[in-house]
Design a protein around this motif. Structure first.
Motif: not given
Length: 48
Positions: A39-48
């Motif tokens: 979930q953290y990695i998914k959210n981080r990618e979305r923020a880019r």
């Protein structure tokens, strides 16, 4: 390493020792489990 706060459920990444949540200041933190890490990695990618 990715951590989760047991108090506010904030997911965050840090190097080295961590003693408090950067979101709420709680000392109740632990390493994130596999699902929380995804979930953290998914959210981080979305923020880019």
């Amino acid at each position: 390493m990715i951590y989760v706060c047991e108090n506010c459920k904030f997911l965050f990444e840090r190097q080295g020792e961590v003693f408090h949540c950067p979101g709420c200041g709680s000392a109740h933190i632990r390493p994130a489990d596999e699902e929380e890490q995804r979930q953290y990695i998914k959210n981080r990618e979305r923020a880019r």
